[in-house]
Structure formats: C-alpha cells, structure tokens
Enzyme design. Structure first.
Site, PDB file in Angstrom:
ATOM      1  N   HIS A 225      -4.803  38.918  55.256  1.00 36.63           N
ATOM      2  CA  HIS A 225      -3.656  38.297  54.616  1.00 36.63           C
ATOM      3  C   HIS A 225      -2.391  38.843  55.374  1.00 36.63           C
ATOM      4  O   HIS A 225      -2.197  40.062  55.495  1.00 36.63           O
ATOM      5  CB  HIS A 225      -3.674  38.893  53.004  1.00 36.63           C
ATOM      6  CG  HIS A 225      -2.510  38.215  52.189  1.00 36.63           C
ATOM      7  ND1 HIS A 225      -2.474  37.049  51.445  1.00 36.63           N
ATOM      8  CD2 HIS A 225      -1.255  38.745  51.935  1.00 36.63           C
ATOM      9  CE1 HIS A 225      -1.473  36.809  50.975  1.00 36.63           C
ATOM     10  NE2 HIS A 225      -0.691  37.787  51.069  1.00 36.63           N
TER      11      HIS A 225
ATOM     12  N   MET B 208       7.846  37.200  55.950  1.00 39.52           N
ATOM     13  CA  MET B 208       9.248  37.390  55.152  1.00 39.52           C
ATOM     14  C   MET B 208      10.323  37.132  55.857  1.00 39.52           C
ATOM     15  O   MET B 208      10.276  37.693  57.080  1.00 39.52           O
ATOM     16  CB  MET B 208       9.092  38.857  54.386  1.00 39.52           C
ATOM     17  CG  MET B 208       8.046  39.021  53.511  1.00 39.52           C
ATOM     18  SD  MET B 208       8.329  40.680  52.623  1.00 39.52           S
ATOM     19  CE  MET B 208       6.639  41.055  52.107  1.00 39.52           C
TER      20      MET B 208
ATOM     21  N   MET C 120       1.439  35.540  42.061  1.00 40.55           N
ATOM     22  CA  MET C 120       1.982  36.843  42.443  1.00 40.55           C
ATOM     23  C   MET C 120       1.931  37.681  41.089  1.00 40.55           C
ATOM     24  O   MET C 120       2.357  37.273  40.026  1.00 40.55           O
ATOM     25  CB  MET C 120       3.213  36.638  43.063  1.00 40.55           C
ATOM     26  CG  MET C 120       3.491  35.953  44.018  1.00 40.55           C
ATOM     27  SD  MET C 120       2.744  36.539  45.661  1.00 40.55           S
ATOM     28  CE  MET C 120       3.703  38.309  45.509  1.00 40.55           C
TER      29      MET C 120
ATOM     30  N   ASP D  15      -2.164  38.451  43.950  1.00 41.97           N
ATOM     31  CA  ASP D  15      -1.653  39.183  45.055  1.00 41.97           C
ATOM     32  C   ASP D  15      -0.541  40.230  44.497  1.00 41.97           C
ATOM     33  O   ASP D  15       0.703  39.838  43.931  1.00 41.97           O
ATOM     34  CB  ASP D  15      -1.040  37.948  46.028  1.00 41.97           C
ATOM     35  CG  ASP D  15      -0.345  39.047  47.200  1.00 41.97           C
ATOM     36  OD1 ASP D  15      -0.518  40.066  47.703  1.00 41.97           O
ATOM     37  OD2 ASP D  15       0.223  38.033  48.112  1.00 41.97           O
TER      38      ASP D  15
HETATM   39  C1  DX5 Z   1       4.256  41.261  48.325  1.00 41.53           C
HETATM   40  C2  DX5 Z   1       3.122  40.681  49.388  1.00 41.53           C
HETATM   41  C3  DX5 Z   1       1.711  41.339  49.096  1.00 41.53           C
HETATM   42  C4  DX5 Z   1       1.843  42.601  49.257  1.00 41.53           C
HETATM   43  C5  DX5 Z   1       0.399  43.182  48.803  1.00 41.53           C
HETATM   44  O1  DX5 Z   1       5.292  40.299  48.705  1.00 41.53           O
HETATM   45  O2  DX5 Z   1       2.894  39.232  49.235  1.00 41.53           O
HETATM   46  O3  DX5 Z   1       0.897  40.567  49.736  1.00 41.53           O
HETATM   47  O4  DX5 Z   1       2.079  43.140  50.453  1.00 41.53           O
HETATM   48  O5  DX5 Z   1       0.665  44.684  48.919  1.00 41.53           O
HETATM   49  P1  DX5 Z   1       0.362  45.802  47.501  1.00 41.53           P
HETATM   50  O6  DX5 Z   1      -1.201  45.464  47.202  1.00 41.53           O
HETATM   51  O7  DX5 Z   1       0.677  47.082  48.115  1.00 41.53           O
HETATM   52  O8  DX5 Z   1       0.969  45.485  46.472  1.00 41.53           O
HETATM   53 ZN    ZN Z   2       1.247  38.189  50.175  1.00 43.23          ZN
END
Ligand code: DX5
Ligand code: ZN
Length: 223
Positions: free
Chosen positions: A34, A38, A139, A177
């Site tokens: 994954h 950002m 999310m 996620d």
């Molecule tokens: C957050 C991301 C996630 C995140 C997950 O914006 O989309 O993919 O990196 O990381 P953990 O598992 O540390 O919450």
């Molecule tokens: Zn993510």
C-alpha cells in the site's frame, strides 16, 4: 471461505531503504503493498509521487501496488501512477470534481479502481458507481498520518458497506485502512472487511513475519 489480503502501508517503512523494506515485507507474507500519496493540500502531509512507485518496480517488486491518492485533484496523477506501475488506484470522492470520470480513467489504464471513504464521509458516494469500482477503502482514521488510533465507529460502516457490496452482487474488495493491528483485525474481518492495510503495526516490529502471522491467525478465527 473468505480470502484475506494483507497490505502493509509503506508509510511506516524506512524510506531510506524502501526497496529492501518492500521485498522484506512481501517475503514475510504480505500480499500487496500500500503506497500512501499525500500532497500537503488534500491532507496536511507530503509523501511520495509516481517516481517512487516506478523505482519500486525497477527494484524488482512484482506484487500488486495499491496506490492510495490523498491528493486533490486526482486525474493527472492517475495517469502518472498507472504509467509508474500501480496495480490499484484509490482516491477520495471529495478530491475529484467528476468521480465517475476519474473511476473510468483508472480502469482505462488497466488498473483496479477504488473509492476511499473518510470517517465522516457518507456511503452514498458509492451509490451510482457500483459498476465502476473494484475496491471500497474504508478509512478508520482521518487521512494524513500513520500511527493514529483506530476509530471504532468505522466497524459499523464496514458492516454497512459489506451489506451494500453483497447487494450489488459485484466482486468488490472491502479494505480497511488506519490503526489496524493484530488485536483489532478480527473485529474488522467479522464486520466484513477482506483487505487490511496496516503500517505502524507491521513496520514498528523487528520481525514482520511474526506480525503478519499473528494477523493471519486472528483472521483464521473469523472464518
Ligand atoms: C493514513 C494512511 C494509512 C496509514 C496506515 O492516511 O492512509 O494507510 O498509513 O498507517 P497505520 O497502520 O499506522 O495507521
Ligand atoms: Zn492509506
């Protein structure tokens, strides 16, 4: 029997050794990588672009790369990430002026298309595009950072999304996620998720294989 996909988020990997980290986590039993993109605009953080995805392919990574676009806009980056070797591309409906068009664009490039739903985003965004999506990414934290606390109300949303996917009759993956670890993965699977994205829970540990095996053991209980 449900088939479960474990997708480590490279956001929590050591970026200075990204190729090595990616192959190590795949050898440890991960299915998919994954990649969190950002843009310091849609979310208040800045990570990587298509060059890094292409570099992972060049390094020899063959596993599917799941690109999670937390950017606004999305269409140009869809084209660039498809060229860079992305397998799945997911974006947030709030970040595209024409969600249907962006979804089509992803499939036209030969990638699987996903919509990401924030904790406060309605599942109604899915309503008219069931035939254009391959992945619903729920999310369970607000996007922008790794290592945040799992928002437990997302379990209810997962269950609702599972019901809608089943009603659609389509073969759509349901990913969760944010804040996923071995001790909540069972609840997420029981609620209906079949793809689990985890960053800090995996990369903060010295032995990735042990964490992934723990996660699979929990998943086995939910079948
Ligand atoms: C957050 C991301 C996630 C995140 C997950 O914006 O989309 O993919 O990196 O990381 P953990 O598992 O540390 O919450
Ligand atoms: Zn993510």
């Amino acid at each position: 029997m449900a088939k479960y996909t474990i997708a480590p988020s490279l956001l929590a990997a050591d970026f200075a050794r990204l190729g090595e980290e990616a192959s190590k986590v795949l050898q440890a039993g991960a299915d998919v990588l994954h990649l969190d993109v950002m843009d310091n605009h849609y979310v208040p953080n800045l990570t990587v672009g298509p060059l890094v995805c292409a570099a992972l392919r060049k390094y020899g990574i063959k596993a599917p790369i799941d690109v999670h676009l937390m950017t606004r806009p999305v269409d140009h980056l869809i084209l660039e990430f498809a060229k860079a070797g992305a397998s799945y591309i997911t974006f947030h409906p709030e970040a595209s002026d024409h969600v249907d068009r962006s979804l089509e664009l992803i499939r036209q490039q030969g990638c699987k298309a996903g919509l990401a739903i924030n904790p406060a985003t309605s599942l109604q965004h899915l309503e008219h595009v069931w035939d254009k999506i391959d992945i619903v990414l729920m999310m369970s934290v607000n996007p922008g950072f790794g290592g945040q606390q799992f928002i437990s109300s997302s379990l209810e949303k997962i269950a609702k999304a599972r019901q809608l996917i089943n009603e659609s009759g389509k073969n759509i993956m349901l990913a969760i996620d944010g804040g996923i670890k071995a001790d909540n993965i069972f609840d997420a699977a029981r609620a209906g998720a079949d793809m689990f994205i985890a960053g800090s829970a995996i990369f903060s540990q010295p032995d990735y294989a042990t964490v992934i095996a723990d996660m699979r053991a929990q998943l086995a209980k939910s079948k």
